[in-house]
Design a protein around this motif. Structure first.
Motif, PDB file in Angstrom:
ATOM      1  N   ASP A  53       0.822  -1.214   0.000  1.00  0.00           N
ATOM      2  CA  ASP A  53       0.000   0.000   0.000  1.00  0.00           C
ATOM      3  C   ASP A  53       0.857   1.264   0.000  1.00  0.00           C
ATOM      4  O   ASP A  53       0.505   2.271  -0.616  1.00  0.00           O
ATOM      5  CB  ASP A  53      -0.902   0.025   1.235  1.00  0.00           C
ATOM      6  N   GLU A  57       0.784   4.524  -2.636  1.00  0.00           N
ATOM      7  CA  GLU A  57       0.676   5.912  -2.183  1.00  0.00           C
ATOM      8  C   GLU A  57       1.746   6.787  -2.821  1.00  0.00           C
ATOM      9  O   GLU A  57       1.513   7.949  -3.137  1.00  0.00           O
ATOM     10  CB  GLU A  57       0.808   5.951  -0.651  1.00  0.00           C
ATOM     11  N   ASN A 413     -10.761   4.465   0.218  1.00  0.00           N
ATOM     12  CA  ASN A 413     -10.155   3.192  -0.162  1.00  0.00           C
ATOM     13  C   ASN A 413     -11.019   2.105   0.466  1.00  0.00           C
ATOM     14  O   ASN A 413     -10.587   1.347   1.323  1.00  0.00           O
ATOM     15  CB  ASN A 413      -8.714   3.159   0.351  1.00  0.00           C
ATOM     16  N   ASN A 442      -5.155   3.623  -5.232  1.00  0.00           N
ATOM     17  CA  ASN A 442      -5.148   2.848  -3.998  1.00  0.00           C
ATOM     18  C   ASN A 442      -5.594   1.422  -4.291  1.00  0.00           C
ATOM     19  O   ASN A 442      -5.960   1.090  -5.423  1.00  0.00           O
ATOM     20  CB  ASN A 442      -5.993   3.513  -2.901  1.00  0.00           C
ATOM     21  N   THR A 607      -4.296   4.689   4.493  1.00  0.00           N
ATOM     22  CA  THR A 607      -3.112   5.162   3.779  1.00  0.00           C
ATOM     23  C   THR A 607      -1.868   4.947   4.636  1.00  0.00           C
ATOM     24  O   THR A 607      -1.772   5.467   5.745  1.00  0.00           O
ATOM     25  CB  THR A 607      -3.244   6.649   3.429  1.00  0.00           C
TER      26      THR A 607
END
Length: 706
Positions: A53, A57, A413, A442, A607
Motif C-alpha cells: 500500500d 501511495e 479506499n 489505492n 493510507t
C-alpha cells in the motif's frame, strides 16, 4: 545494500524488507516514470496487486480519467465525456436500489450535498460513508441517549474542565493536533484519566515541538494522571464499578455527589439503571474489566472531586458488538453529576476524517431523516424514496449475494477498509460497474468490476477554478464548527476535475431532465449549492455563505449542549446495563485471544505513509502480532517467530492471516493486537455493533497457530 551485511536488492523491490540480521534495508524508491500520468499503463492490475500500500501511495497524483481494459489488464486513458456518458447510461438502465454511493470524509459539504441529492433523485438511499466503519455507533446511539448524533463539546470546554476521562482513544496517533489542547489543560491543573488496553504514548506524555526547552531537555508533559490497562470489552464493567462507588458515596452523604436536581428534571431511567448497577458483584466487575476494585474506585474518586468533566472516546469504545452499551454507560456516568449541557463538561467522540461528520449533516446517509423527502419534493419536485437504504455492512452483503450491481466511491479506499476483505474482493469483481473518484491510486482500484472507471479529482489544497471564478469548499469538524477551505496549489493537470463537477456530471448524465436540478449552474458557482444547503437544513446553515468566511467559521449548534433533549421522550436517557462486557464472543481454548486492531502514527486511515510506528517503538514490517511476554512464555512462543491467526467465529467461512511475526508488547493477558487494515480479513462482516452495524474491529476472538 544493507550497511551491516551483504543483503542486496530484494526480488520484489516494492516491499519494505529486512535482512537476516534484522537491520533495516533501503526502501527502493519508485522511479520517476511511476509517478507520471501513464502510471496505470505501465503496470498491469495483477502486477500492482503485489505492491505494498505504501508504494501505491508513492505513485503520485492521478491526472486523467481511466477505464479498465479487461484484455490488457490495465487502466487506460478515456475522455471525460465518454466516461461520464457511459457511467450515466449504465446507472440509468439499472434498478436504482442496485446502486450504492459511498462517500469518504474527503469530499466537502458541496459535493456531498449534490451526491446525496443525486442518489435520492435517482431513487435510492444507499449512501454509506466512512462513519459506518468507525463512529456510526455514536451517530445512532448517542441520539437515543441525549438527543444528538454528535459530541456536545466545543474547544472552549477544554479551557474550563477539571477532569477528562478517556476511553479507547489514541490521541497521539489519531488526532495529534489535539495534544496541544490536552497539554494546556494539564498545565492549568486539569486531571486526565485514561482507560485503554494499550499504553499509548500520546496519552502518557507529550513534548511540544514548538517548545524549545522541552525539545532540548527532553522533558515531556505528563498527560494522564492515571492510566489503566483494562481488558478489551471491559469498559462497561469499569464504568459500572465507578457508578457503584458514586452511588455508595451519595448514600453515605446525600446530596454531595450526584446532581439530584438535574437527574430529576432532565433525565429518565435512573432508578432502573441504579438497580442494575448495584446488582453487579465486584468480583465480576474485576474479572470482566481486568482491573482491581481499588483502581476503579481511585478513578471514581477523581471523578467525584471534579466539578466539570469531559468524557472523550474513540473507536476502542464504538467498534464492539455491544458498543451501544459502552456509550450508554459513559453517558450514564456523565449524567449522574450533570456533566452534559454546561461549560467545561460534555461528551466528545474524536473522529478521524476531516468532514465525515459534515457529510452526514448535509444528507449522506441511508435514512430519509438525513435528507427529508418532503423537503426535496418542495425544492426540486422529485419523489425521493422514504424507505431506508443500506449502510456499508448491508451494501457489502448485497455485493456478496449479487443484489448490488454498481458501487460508486466518492473518495476513500473502501475495499481495503472493510472487514471480511478476502470474501468481499471476490464479490467486488462481479459488480457490473465500479467508479472511483480519487486523487491517488489505492488498493480498491485493483479490484475492478466488469466495467470500472477511475476519475481524477482535485484535492482540497488545489485551486478549484470554475466559471464564476475560484471556488471554496466547506467542512465540519468534530466540534460542529463549519469553515471554508480554499486551495492554493496548481492542479496536477488540466484534466483533473473537482469532486463537485464530477458528481454533477454523472448525475446529469444519469437522470432525466429537470429544470430544478441545475447541475451546470451549481458547478459554475458553489455559492448556489450552499444556498440550497441552507434551504434544506435551515436550523444548521442559515446565512451559510456569509458565516462560512468569518474567522474560525461558525458553530452550527448542539441542542444537548443547551440541555434541549431531542430524544423521543424529551429527556436525557439513563441506560440500564444488561452485561458487563461489550465483546460479542469471548475467545476459547489455551490459544484463544481477543484481537484488537491498531493504526500507526505513520498511517492515516488506510493510507500507509511509512513503516515507523515510533510512538509505540515499532519499526519495519506491519505483518506482526503483538502479545505480552507472559503469554508468549505460556505458549512457548519466541520473539520473531512466524505464526498465523485464525478467527474463532464459526459461520462456515475460514478466516486466517498467515506470516505474522510475534512481537512482545505490553498488553493485558488474553489480548493480541495487530495492524488495521492488514488484519481486516479476520473480522467477519456479520460481527458488528448491534444497532449501527459498525464492524467490531476491537474485539474479535482469534487463536494463534504455530
Amino acid at each position: 545494500m544493507c550497511s551491516s551485511c551483504a543483503w542486496a536488492k530484494p526480488a520484489n523491490p516494492s516491499r519494505f524488507e529486512f535482512c537476516e540480521n534484522g537491520a533495516k534495508a533501503t526502501l527502493w524508491e519508485l522511479d520517476e516514470k511511476k509517478a507520471d500520468a501513464n502510471f496505470f499503463e505501465q503496470y498491469s492490475v495483477t502486477e500492482l496487486k503485489n505492491w505494498h500500500d505504501h508504494d501505491l501511495e508513492k505513485a503520485g497524483r492521478l491526472s486523467e480519467p481511466l477505464r479498465y481494459d479487461t484484455k490488457r489488464d490495465r487502466y487506460v486513458p478515456v475522455s471525460w465525456d465518454e466516461a461520464i456518458q457511459d457511467i450515466g447510461k449504465k446507472l440509468a438502465a439499472m434498478n436504482p436500489k442496485q446502486a450504492v454511493f459511498y462517500a469518504s470524509g474527503h469530499a466537502g459539504l458541496e459535493a456531498s450535498y449534490l451526491y446525496a441529492l443525486f442518489a435520492r433523485a435517482m431513487g435510492h438511499q444507499n449512501l454509506p460513508q466512512s462513519s459506518n466503519m468507525c463512529h456510526e455507533t455514536t451517530s445512532v446511539n448517542l441520539k437515543t441517549f441525549v438527543g444528538t448524533p454528535v459530541g456536545t463539546c466545543t474547544l472552549e470546554d477544554f479551557e474550563h474542565c477539571d477532569a477528562i476521562f478517556f476511553f479507547g482513544q489514541n490521541t497521539g496517533t489519531n488526532s495529534p493536533r489535539f495534544m496541544h489542547i490536552l497539554k494546556d489543560a494539564v498545565e492549568r491543573g486539569c486531571k486526565i484519566v485514561t482507560f485503554n488496553p494499550v499504553r499509548e504514548r500520546g496519552l502518557i506524555e507529550f513534548i511540544e515541538p514548538q517548545n524549545i526547552m522541552q525539545m532540548l531537555t527532553n522533558n515531556p508533559t505528563e498527560i494522564s494522571n492515571k492510566y489503566y490497562q483494562l481488558k478489551p470489552g471491559g469498559d462497561i464493567a469499569v464504568i459500572a464499578g465507578m457508578m457503584k462507588y458514586l452511588l455508595a458515596r451519595e448514600e453515605a452523604a446525600p446530596g454531595t455527589i450526584l446532581d439530584q436536581d438535574f437527574i430529576a428534571a432532565e433525565t429518565t431511567g435512573f432508578d432502573e439503571t441504579v438497580e442494575k448497577v448495584n446488582a453487579f458483584d465486584w468480583s465480576d466487575i474485576e474479572a470482566q474489566s481486568g482491573l482491581t476494585r481499588t483502581m476503579i474506585e481511585e478513578a471514581a474518586e477523581i471523578y467525584c472531586q471534579a466539578e466539570k468533566v469531559i468524557g472523550i472516546y474513540g473507536m476502542g469504545l464504538t467498534q464492539h458488538v455491544d458498543g451501544w452499551l459502552n456509550l450508554g454507560m459513559f453517558c450514564n456516568l456523565l449524567l449522574m453529576r450533570g456533566n452534559i449541557g454546561r461549560i467545561g463538561a460534555g461528551i466528545s467522540p474524536v473522529r478521524g476524517h476531516s468532514n465525515v461528520q459534515g457529510q452526514r449533516t448535509v444528507g449522506i446517509g441511508e435514512k430519509s431523516a438525513h435528507m427529508p423527502a418532503d423537503k426535496l419534493h418542495q425544492l426540486f419536485g422529485i419523489n425521493a424514496p422514504t424507505e431506508d437504504g443500506q449502510n456499508i455492512v448491508q451494501a457489502s452483503e448485497g455485493v456478496l449475494n449479487g443484489d448490488i450491481k454498481a458501487m460508486l466511491s466518492l473518495g476513500g479506499n473502501l475495499l481495503r477498509a472493510l472487514p471480511d476483505r478476502e470474501r468481499l474482493e471476490k464479490g467486488w469483481s462481479n459488480l457490473d460497474l465500479t467508479v472511483h473518484i480519487a486523487t491517488k491510486p489505492n488498493r480498491s482500484h485493483l479490484i475492478p468490476g466488469k466495467v470500472s472507471y477511475i476519475l481524477p479529482c482535485l484535492g482540497r489544497t488545489d485551486i478549484d477554478q470554475q466559471q464564476s471564478g475560484p471556488q471554496a469548499v466547506s467542512m465540519e469538524d468534530t466540534f460542529s464548527h463549519i469553515y471554508a477551505s480554499i486551495g492554493a496549489a496548481e492542479p496536477p493537470s488540466d484534466q483533473v476535475r473537482s469532486e463537485t463537477a464530477i458528481v454533477a456530471g454523472i448525475a446529469k448524465a444519469t437522470l432525466p431532465p429537470n429544470p430544478k436540478l441545475r447541475w451546470d449552474d451549481w458547478v459554475a458557482n458553489y455559492d448556489l449549492i450552499r444556498d440550497l444547503i441552507a434551504e434544506t437544513f435551515p436550523d444548521d446553515f442559515s446565512d451559510f455563505n456569509n458565516r462560512m468566511m468569518q474567522p474560525g467559521g461558525f458553530y452550527r449548534g448542539n441542542p444537548a449542549r443547551e440541555r434541549k433533549w431531542k430524544t423521543e421522550i424529551g429527556k436525557a436517557q439513563f441506560t440500564p446495563p444488561t452485561t458487563l462486557t461489550s465483546l460479542g464472543q469471548h475467545p476459547s481454548g489455551e490459544n484463544g485471544f481477543t484481537l484488537i486492531t491498531l493504526r500507526s502514527n505513520d498511517q492515516f486511515n488506510t493510507t500507509i505513509y511509512g513503516f515507523s510506528d515510533r510512538l509505540r517503538g515499532l519499526e519495519g514490517s506491519r505483518e506482526i502480532v503483538l502479545i505480552n511476554r507472559e503469554e508468549m512464555a505460556r505458549l512457548g512462543l519466541q520473539e520473531g517467530q512466524i505464526v498465523s491467526l485464525y478467527t474463532q467465529i464459526e459461520d462456515g467461512n475460514l478466516r486466517q492471516v498467515d506470516g505474522l511475526k510475534v512481537t512482545a508488547y505490553d498488553l493485558p493477558d488474553g489480548t493480541v493486537a495487530g495492524y488495521y487494515p492488514e488484519l481486516n480479513p479476520l473480522v467477519p462482516l456479520s460481527y458488528h455493533e448491534k444497532n449501527s452495524l459498525t464492524p467490531a474491529y476491537k474485539g474479535v476472538p482469534v487463536e494463534i497457530r504455530q
